[in-house]
Design an enzyme around this catalytic site. Structure first.
Site, short mmCIF file in Angstrom:
data_model
loop_
_atom_site.label_atom_id
_atom_site.label_comp_id
_atom_site.label_asym_id
_atom_site.label_seq_id
_atom_site.Cartn_x
_atom_site.Cartn_y
_atom_site.Cartn_z
CB SER A 62 -0.94 0.01 1.20
OG SER A 62 -0.21 0.10 2.41
CG HIS A 102 -1.30 3.82 5.07
ND1 HIS A 102 -2.62 3.44 5.10
CD2 HIS A 102 -0.66 2.85 4.36
CE1 HIS A 102 -2.77 2.30 4.44
NE2 HIS A 102 -1.58 1.92 3.99
CG ASP A 128 -5.36 4.82 5.63
OD1 ASP A 128 -5.49 4.26 4.53
OD2 ASP A 128 -4.26 5.12 6.13
#
Length: 185
Positions: A62, A102, A128
């Protein structure tokens, strides 16, 4: 099991049987020292970096192209540093055991000075919020495990492999333990 590997096992067992009690105790204590040293190093890193987990492995794609699956990240989490847009953070969400790596994409500052933020994986199409706990729309500083400060590419792939194939992990750990316990130096 081949004849050669059976002979090696017999030889190792013979070495163990030839050890007296003092040598056996010395080997066990050496093994305990190795384990306790590793734990002390980990705890020391926690204190120095301010992070409950100073080293993490990227488990998914990701964050590509910034980080790839298997990259080893070094984290810090100094409470006095403000969170910034563009910063790569590792956070834990209630109900999930594994931390997520992230990037911060938005900050939301309230009048009372509290800061909330939103994250997104570089390789993901949406933010998210779908990963957060039910009803949670923003993260806070207490959700942060650390901030990425450096990385080693693909070094953590060994960890991923050992977690995906637990029998391999236990075989490697058993072989290492036997080696430490039977090695006479």
């Amino acid at each position: 099991m081949g004849l050669a590997s059976m002979l090696q096992v017999d030889e190792m067992l013979g070495d163990f049987n030839r050890m007296n009690k003092r040598q056996s105790l010395y080997q066990v204590l050496s093994f305990a020292m190795i384990v306790s040293s590793a734990l002390m190093i980990w705890k020391g890193l926690m204190v120095v970096t301010g992070s409950e987990s100073p080293i993490v492995v990227v488990l998914s794609g990701s964050m590509e192209p910034a980080f790839h699956r298997g990259d080893l990240l070094f984290l810090t989490n100094y409470k006095e540093e403000p969170v910034r847009v563009g910063e790569i953070v590792v956070f834990k969400v209630e109900g999930r055991d594994i931390p997520i790596v992230h990037r911060v994409i938005k900050l939301h500052e309230k009048e009372d000075g509290t800061v909330k933020f939103l994250t997104k994986g570089d390789n993901n199409n949406v933010d998210d919020r779908g990963l957060y706990a039910p009803g949670q729309l923003w993260l806070t500083k207490r959700d942060i495990v650390g901030r990425a400060r450096g990385f080693l590419p693909y070094v953590g792939i060994i960890t991923i492999f050992m977690n995906e194939y637990p029998k391999v992990k236990w075989a490697i750990l058993s072989i290492l333990a036997i080696f430490v316990l039977l090695h006479r130096e």
